[in-house]
Design an enzyme around this catalytic site. Structure first.
Site, PDB file in Angstrom:
ATOM      1  N   ASP A 137       0.838  -1.202   0.000  1.00 17.79           N
ATOM      2  CA  ASP A 137       0.000   0.000   0.000  1.00 17.79           C
ATOM      3  C   ASP A 137       0.878   1.259   0.000  1.00 17.79           C
ATOM      4  O   ASP A 137       1.818   1.364   0.786  1.00 17.79           O
ATOM      5  CB  ASP A 137      -0.852  -0.059   1.282  1.00 17.79           C
ATOM      6  CG  ASP A 137      -1.980   0.935   1.301  1.00 17.79           C
ATOM      7  OD1 ASP A 137      -2.399   1.407   0.231  1.00 17.79           O
ATOM      8  OD2 ASP A 137      -2.465   1.238   2.413  1.00 17.79           O
ATOM      9  N   HIS A 138       0.595   2.199  -0.886  1.00 15.15           N
ATOM     10  CA  HIS A 138       1.304   3.488  -0.932  1.00 15.15           C
ATOM     11  C   HIS A 138       2.828   3.371  -1.031  1.00 15.15           C
ATOM     12  O   HIS A 138       3.559   3.924  -0.200  1.00 15.15           O
ATOM     13  CB  HIS A 138       0.949   4.369   0.277  1.00 15.15           C
ATOM     14  CG  HIS A 138      -0.430   4.929   0.198  1.00 15.15           C
ATOM     15  ND1 HIS A 138      -0.736   6.044  -0.548  1.00 15.15           N
ATOM     16  CD2 HIS A 138      -1.592   4.497   0.737  1.00 15.15           C
ATOM     17  CE1 HIS A 138      -2.037   6.279  -0.443  1.00 15.15           C
ATOM     18  NE2 HIS A 138      -2.580   5.352   0.321  1.00 15.15           N
ATOM     19  N   GLY A 165      -9.250   5.507   1.755  1.00 14.07           N
ATOM     20  CA  GLY A 165      -9.875   6.278   2.820  1.00 14.07           C
ATOM     21  C   GLY A 165     -11.367   6.037   2.872  1.00 14.07           C
ATOM     22  O   GLY A 165     -12.156   6.955   3.055  1.00 14.07           O
ATOM     23  N   SER A 210     -13.169   4.533   5.062  1.00 12.46           N
ATOM     24  CA  SER A 210     -13.813   4.525   6.379  1.00 12.46           C
ATOM     25  C   SER A 210     -14.463   5.894   6.568  1.00 12.46           C
ATOM     26  O   SER A 210     -13.874   6.911   6.242  1.00 12.46           O
ATOM     27  CB  SER A 210     -12.779   4.300   7.486  1.00 12.46           C
ATOM     28  OG  SER A 210     -12.185   3.030   7.386  1.00 12.46           O
TER      29      SER A 210
HETATM   30 ZN   LIG Z   1      -4.529   5.096   0.941  1.00 13.59          ZN
END
Ligand SMILES: [Zn+2]
Length: 287
Positions: free
Chosen positions: A80-81, A209, A211
């Site tokens: 991730d990222h 993002g 959530s």
């Molecule tokens: Zn992210």
């Protein structure tokens, strides 16, 4: 079974649902997420952020890969990222089957250049690549790197970006925020913008993002074009809120096998809601 990000997301794209990408940095949480994915027969992306990799160490990645191989649902292991070319190569060496290169805070041309370089190398090694265009906000130190505000993805730029980089999937900014939503921002997805981008791009689209946005908006986004939704905050909050409750102030409560099971169950309730919301339940049969 262990598979690539592309293999999981192309099916989701074809059948109009979203695969949950749950952020994992703890063995008990990982086991719990695999269990609930198998129970609901949902494909799974295990997302691990570089900070989380630092915390768990590469040996646990070996364990995650081993568990994925004998899972009854398809699982991709996703970096991730990713920030640099070097970092992404390290991830591939660890055995990740999917990587993200996030050049979204760089100027457009530089984002294209780094993403293209990563994609060319990853594809030679059979690993899928996610790029990002536009900036998804983020405001607390536990959230992933992000800007203070959201800069929405421009559809024309998205077409150019995908053509020039060859990415397998694209994270777009349509109104989500990393971590907790700041008080001055109202969580609201621009679904018209999503429709416009989806109309012009054939590849799977990704929402970071996820959530904190209203359920009906997320459900609709998964139905009309989002194929991967990252969930980190919501499952971690459920897990640790339950842990605070179980621990109380009693120093005699100390054994992980007495503390963690209730926390895992609380997390699984939230994870199952996400799986259902994204339309992923039962979709393991499509693979
Ligand atoms: Zn992210």
């Amino acid at each position: 079974m262990l598979t690539t990000g592309k293999a999981i997301l192309d099916v989701a794209n074809e059948h109009s649902f979203a695969v949950p990408a749950f952020n994992i940095s703890d063995w008990a949480m990982f086991q719990g997420i695999v269990e609930i994915s198998e129970e609901t027969n949902a494909p799974l992306i295990v997302a691990i952020h570089p900070d989380e990799v630092k915390h768990i160490g590469p040996d646990m990645i070996t364990g995650i890969i081993s568990r994925a191989h004998r899972s009854s649902v398809p699982i991709a292991i996703h970096w991730d990222h990713g920030a640099t070319y070097h970092e992404v190569l390290t991830a591939i060496q660890y055995g990740f089957t999917s990587v993200m290169i996030d050049g979204s805070l760089k100027p457009f041309d530089e984002n294209i250049a780094i993403t293209k370089k990563v994609t060319e190398s990853a594809h030679i090694l059979g690993v899928s690549v996610e790029g990002e265009l536009g900036t998804i906000g983020g405001n607390d130190s536990y959230a992933e790197a992000g800007a203070a505000e959201i800069i929405y993805t421009d559809p024309d730029d998205a077409v150019t970006f995908v053509e020039q980089t060859g990415v397998d999937s694209l994270a777009i900014a349509i109104g989500t925020f990393h971590g907790f939503y700041p008080a001055h921002l109202k969580p609201e997805l621009k679904l018209d913008l999503l429709k416009e981008i989806k109309g012009r791009l054939q590849i799977p689209l990704v929402l970071h993002g996820g959530s904190g946005n209203p359920d009906d908006e997320i459900r609709e986004a998964a139905r009309i074009g989002i194929n991967k939704i990252n969930i980190s905050t919501d499952i971690k909050v459920a897990y640790h809120n339950k842990m605070r409750e179980v621990l109380g102030n009693d120093p005699k409560v100390r054994e992980p096998n007495a503390i963690q099971p209730a926390c895992i169950r609380a997390m699984q309730v939230v994870a199952a809601q996400k799986i259902e919301l994204f339309g992923a339940a039962g979709k393991g049969s499509l693979y």
